[in-house]
Design a protein around this motif. Structure first.
Motif, PDB file in Angstrom:
ATOM      1  N   ILE A 204      -1.354   4.605  30.971  1.00  0.00           N
ATOM      2  CA  ILE A 204      -2.571   4.977  30.247  1.00  0.00           C
ATOM      3  C   ILE A 204      -2.274   6.057  29.210  1.00  0.00           C
ATOM      4  CG2 ILE A 204      -4.858   6.016  30.494  1.00  0.00           C
ATOM      5  CD1 ILE A 204      -5.125   4.647  33.154  1.00  0.00           C
ATOM      6  N   GLN A 205      -1.495   7.063  29.602  1.00  0.00           N
ATOM      7  CA  GLN A 205      -1.182   8.141  28.660  1.00  0.00           C
ATOM      8  C   GLN A 205      -0.323   7.628  27.513  1.00  0.00           C
ATOM      9  OE1 GLN A 205      -2.477  11.168  28.677  1.00  0.00           O
ATOM     10  NE2 GLN A 205      -1.440  11.525  26.742  1.00  0.00           N
ATOM     11  N   GLU A 206       0.622   6.735  27.820  1.00  0.00           N
ATOM     12  CA  GLU A 206       1.461   6.173  26.759  1.00  0.00           C
ATOM     13  C   GLU A 206       0.622   5.362  25.781  1.00  0.00           C
ATOM     14  OE1 GLU A 206       5.430   3.310  26.281  1.00  0.00           O
ATOM     15  OE2 GLU A 206       4.423   3.544  28.224  1.00  0.00           O
ATOM     16  N   THR A 207      -0.340   4.603  26.304  1.00  0.00           N
ATOM     17  CA  THR A 207      -1.210   3.814  25.429  1.00  0.00           C
ATOM     18  C   THR A 207      -2.074   4.717  24.563  1.00  0.00           C
ATOM     19  OG1 THR A 207      -1.269   2.080  27.120  1.00  0.00           O
ATOM     20  CG2 THR A 207      -2.913   1.972  25.381  1.00  0.00           C
ATOM     21  N   ARG A 208      -2.564   5.810  25.121  1.00  0.00           N
ATOM     22  CA  ARG A 208      -3.376   6.737  24.319  1.00  0.00           C
ATOM     23  C   ARG A 208      -2.538   7.389  23.216  1.00  0.00           C
ATOM     24  NH1 ARG A 208      -8.262   7.174  26.636  1.00  0.00           N
ATOM     25  NH2 ARG A 208      -8.456   6.865  28.888  1.00  0.00           N
ATOM     26  N   ASP A 209      -1.295   7.766  23.536  1.00  0.00           N
ATOM     27  CA  ASP A 209      -0.417   8.322  22.501  1.00  0.00           C
ATOM     28  C   ASP A 209      -0.125   7.277  21.426  1.00  0.00           C
ATOM     29  OD1 ASP A 209      -0.360  10.690  23.876  1.00  0.00           O
ATOM     30  OD2 ASP A 209       1.504  10.242  24.943  1.00  0.00           O
ATOM     31  N   PHE A 210       0.066   6.038  21.847  1.00  0.00           N
ATOM     32  CA  PHE A 210       0.315   4.964  20.884  1.00  0.00           C
ATOM     33  C   PHE A 210      -0.887   4.766  19.962  1.00  0.00           C
ATOM     34  CE2 PHE A 210      -0.536   0.402  20.162  1.00  0.00           C
ATOM     35  CZ  PHE A 210       0.450   0.146  19.221  1.00  0.00           C
ATOM     36  N   LEU A 211      -2.094   4.771  20.526  1.00  0.00           N
ATOM     37  CA  LEU A 211      -3.294   4.599  19.704  1.00  0.00           C
ATOM     38  C   LEU A 211      -3.497   5.781  18.760  1.00  0.00           C
ATOM     39  CD1 LEU A 211      -5.792   3.088  22.302  1.00  0.00           C
ATOM     40  CD2 LEU A 211      -4.710   1.932  20.369  1.00  0.00           C
ATOM     41  N   MET A 212      -3.094   6.971  19.180  1.00  0.00           N
ATOM     42  CA  MET A 212      -3.206   8.130  18.302  1.00  0.00           C
ATOM     43  C   MET A 212      -2.282   7.975  17.088  1.00  0.00           C
ATOM     44  SD  MET A 212      -2.660  12.137  19.317  1.00  0.00           S
ATOM     45  CE  MET A 212      -3.765  11.910  20.724  1.00  0.00           C
ATOM     46  N   ILE A 213      -1.061   7.506  17.345  1.00  0.00           N
ATOM     47  CA  ILE A 213      -0.121   7.284  16.239  1.00  0.00           C
ATOM     48  C   ILE A 213      -0.620   6.155  15.339  1.00  0.00           C
ATOM     49  CG2 ILE A 213       2.242   6.607  15.685  1.00  0.00           C
ATOM     50  CD1 ILE A 213       3.101   7.863  18.344  1.00  0.00           C
ATOM     51  N   ARG A 214      -1.122   5.093  15.960  1.00  0.00           N
ATOM     52  CA  ARG A 214      -1.620   3.950  15.174  1.00  0.00           C
ATOM     53  C   ARG A 214      -2.823   4.339  14.319  1.00  0.00           C
ATOM     54  NH1 ARG A 214      -3.352   0.744  12.421  1.00  0.00           N
ATOM     55  NH2 ARG A 214      -3.163  -1.539  12.442  1.00  0.00           N
ATOM     56  N   ALA A 215      -3.674   5.221  14.846  1.00  0.00           N
ATOM     57  CA  ALA A 215      -4.831   5.672  14.072  1.00  0.00           C
ATOM     58  C   ALA A 215      -4.399   6.498  12.862  1.00  0.00           C
ATOM     59  CB  ALA A 215      -5.764   6.492  14.967  1.00  0.00           C
ATOM     60  N   GLU A 216      -3.342   7.300  13.020  1.00  0.00           N
ATOM     61  CA  GLU A 216      -2.859   8.092  11.890  1.00  0.00           C
ATOM     62  C   GLU A 216      -2.323   7.204  10.769  1.00  0.00           C
ATOM     63  OE1 GLU A 216       0.039  10.693  13.493  1.00  0.00           O
ATOM     64  OE2 GLU A 216      -1.400  11.943  14.600  1.00  0.00           O
ATOM     65  N   LEU A 217      -1.707   6.085  11.131  1.00  0.00           N
ATOM     66  CA  LEU A 217      -1.107   5.200  10.133  1.00  0.00           C
ATOM     67  C   LEU A 217      -2.025   4.055   9.721  1.00  0.00           C
ATOM     68  CD1 LEU A 217       2.530   4.937  11.535  1.00  0.00           C
ATOM     69  CD2 LEU A 217       1.717   6.340   9.643  1.00  0.00           C
ATOM     70  N   ASP A 218      -3.236   4.004  10.245  1.00  0.00           N
ATOM     71  CA  ASP A 218      -4.125   2.887   9.918  1.00  0.00           C
ATOM     72  C   ASP A 218      -4.432   2.794   8.423  1.00  0.00           C
ATOM     73  OD1 ASP A 218      -5.884   0.703  11.113  1.00  0.00           O
ATOM     74  OD2 ASP A 218      -7.348   1.845   9.938  1.00  0.00           O
ATOM     75  N   PRO A 219      -4.675   3.912   7.707  1.00  0.00           N
ATOM     76  CA  PRO A 219      -4.888   3.781   6.254  1.00  0.00           C
ATOM     77  C   PRO A 219      -3.704   3.140   5.546  1.00  0.00           C
ATOM     78  CG  PRO A 219      -5.598   5.939   7.016  1.00  0.00           C
ATOM     79  CD  PRO A 219      -4.886   5.304   8.165  1.00  0.00           C
ATOM     80  N   THR A 220      -2.483   3.466   5.978  1.00  0.00           N
ATOM     81  CA  THR A 220      -1.305   2.864   5.354  1.00  0.00           C
ATOM     82  C   THR A 220      -1.217   1.378   5.678  1.00  0.00           C
ATOM     83  OG1 THR A 220      -0.204   4.991   5.674  1.00  0.00           O
ATOM     84  CG2 THR A 220       1.173   3.135   5.048  1.00  0.00           C
ATOM     85  N   PHE A 221      -1.601   0.995   6.888  1.00  0.00           N
ATOM     86  CA  PHE A 221      -1.618  -0.422   7.243  1.00  0.00           C
ATOM     87  C   PHE A 221      -2.580  -1.194   6.345  1.00  0.00           C
ATOM     88  CE2 PHE A 221       0.571   0.673  11.141  1.00  0.00           C
ATOM     89  CZ  PHE A 221       1.254  -0.489  11.468  1.00  0.00           C
ATOM     90  N   MET A 222      -3.678  -0.569   5.956  1.00  0.00           N
ATOM     91  CA  MET A 222      -4.669  -1.245   5.129  1.00  0.00           C
ATOM     92  C   MET A 222      -4.257  -1.321   3.665  1.00  0.00           C
ATOM     93  SD  MET A 222      -6.894  -2.152   7.300  1.00  0.00           S
ATOM     94  CE  MET A 222      -8.145  -2.727   6.173  1.00  0.00           C
ATOM     95  N   GLU A 223      -3.260  -0.552   3.263  1.00  0.00           N
ATOM     96  CA  GLU A 223      -2.881  -0.493   1.854  1.00  0.00           C
ATOM     97  C   GLU A 223      -1.592  -1.242   1.545  1.00  0.00           C
ATOM     98  OE1 GLU A 223      -2.635   3.603   0.921  1.00  0.00           O
ATOM     99  OE2 GLU A 223      -4.793   3.979   1.121  1.00  0.00           O
ATOM    100  N   THR A 224      -0.862  -1.663   2.550  1.00  0.00           N
ATOM    101  CA  THR A 224       0.415  -2.325   2.301  1.00  0.00           C
ATOM    102  C   THR A 224       0.370  -3.758   2.794  1.00  0.00           C
ATOM    103  OG1 THR A 224       2.793  -2.214   2.698  1.00  0.00           O
ATOM    104  CG2 THR A 224       1.371  -1.573   4.509  1.00  0.00           C
ATOM    105  N   LYS A 225       1.155  -4.603   2.156  1.00  0.00           N
ATOM    106  CA  LYS A 225       1.213  -6.007   2.550  1.00  0.00           C
ATOM    107  C   LYS A 225       2.245  -6.234   3.646  1.00  0.00           C
ATOM    108  CE  LYS A 225      -0.314  -7.918  -1.871  1.00  0.00           C
ATOM    109  NZ  LYS A 225       0.021  -8.819  -2.992  1.00  0.00           N
ATOM    110  N   ARG A 226       3.340  -5.511   3.582  1.00  0.00           N
ATOM    111  CA  ARG A 226       4.398  -5.656   4.589  1.00  0.00           C
ATOM    112  C   ARG A 226       4.319  -4.474   5.549  1.00  0.00           C
ATOM    113  NH1 ARG A 226       8.425  -9.300   3.395  1.00  0.00           N
ATOM    114  NH2 ARG A 226       8.284 -10.283   1.351  1.00  0.00           N
ATOM    115  N   ASN A 227       3.997  -4.747   6.785  1.00  0.00           N
ATOM    116  CA  ASN A 227       3.836  -3.667   7.758  1.00  0.00           C
ATOM    117  C   ASN A 227       4.990  -3.580   8.747  1.00  0.00           C
ATOM    118  OD1 ASN A 227       3.367  -5.899   9.363  1.00  0.00           O
ATOM    119  ND2 ASN A 227       1.141  -5.638   9.366  1.00  0.00           N
TER     120      ASN A 227
END
Length: 271
Positions: free
Chosen positions: A30-53
């Motif tokens: 559970i803690q690993e998943t929460r840390d993963f979601l925190m990192i993914r949330a920080e990079l979400d704007p970049t995911f929305m702006e690039t074609k190759r992720n």
């Protein structure tokens, strides 16, 4: 440039191969998943702006490794898709059921809410043309990374199009119109989901309120029944006391009359 691309593909294939052996990696805590979601949330704007992720998933894998988790880019990508699938499956559940069956619902909800706010801001700033210039993609979670062979095929197709007569003048406007339609559809779907959740929450609240009112009514009826029973018992006790008092008075009168008769008889005998 080609050498750089070749180096990236080799590193990704190596890490992806390591992720293929699922038995060598522990399950996500559970803690690993929460840390993963925190990192993914920080990079979400970049995911929305690039074609190759693909490179972004490598960045996430590196950040996870910095936190002490050994996860490959492919594992992170699969975990994200699984979380999104479970998040979409919780739309028909009650709020308590969401928290019990999917403890990361709030984290996913925050990521998608922030994404919608960014889309609204971009639309307000530049409209459809702004979306096209910034390269914002509305469904980055559903698109996979393209291989180099696909890129080469795409470049060859573009060359053939240029040789055949160039781009269609109306393609730019049609693309911007399609982006605007996609944005509207996304917002409508999001608002529809929010309305469904609010209606479901309201139904649940009304059902619980009705259940509470029924229990309170039953409690009041039980209290009234107990009060009526107490009044009846008190009334019966008073009636019994009244009857006992009347019997005592009757016995006292008889006793007094008997004593008076005996005294009168004794007096007559003395005379």
């Amino acid at each position: 440039m080609e050498a750089g691309h070749h180096h990236i593909s080799v590193s990704v294939d190596t890490s992806g191969g390591g992720g293929g052996g699922g038995d060598r990696f522990p399950q996500w805590s559970i803690q690993e998943t929460r840390d993963f979601l925190m990192i993914r949330a920080e990079l979400d704007p970049t995911f929305m702006e690039t074609k190759r992720n693909k490179l972004l998933w490598e960045v996430i894998s590196t950040k996870m490794r910095e936190k002490g988790y050994n996860r490959s880019p492919e594992q992170c990508k699969c975990k994200w898709k699984n979380l999104v699938t479970r998040y979409k499956g919780c739309e028909t559940l009650e709020p308590e059921g969401m928290r019990q069956q999917f403890p990361f619902y709030n984290e996913l909800q925050a990521i998608f809410a922030a994404r919608m706010q960014r889309m609204l801001w971009i639309e307000a700033e530049g409209g459809a043309s702004g979306l096209k210039k910034k390269g914002v993609r509305l469904s980055s979670d559903d698109e996979d990374d393209e291989d180099e062979s696909d890129g080469e095929k795409g470049s060859s197709k573009k060359k053939r199009k240029i040789k055949g007569g160039g781009m269609n003048p109306g393609s730019g406007s049609s693309t911007s119109g399609g982006n605007m339609n996609n944005l509207k559809e996304f917002l409508e779907e999001f608002m529809k989901q929010q309305m469904q959740m609010e209606v479901q929450w309201l139904k649940t609240y009304e059902a619980r309120e009705e259940e509470r009112r029924m229990r309170e009514m039953e409690w009041r009826q039980a209290m009234e029944a107990l009060e009526n029973e107490r009044i009846m018992m008190d009334r019966r006790w008073r009636e019994r006391e009244e009857q006992r008092r009347m019997r005592e008075e009757a016995r006292a009168e008889k006793r007094d009359a008997l004593i008076t008769a005996l005294l009168n008889k004794l007096r007559r005998e003395d005379v």
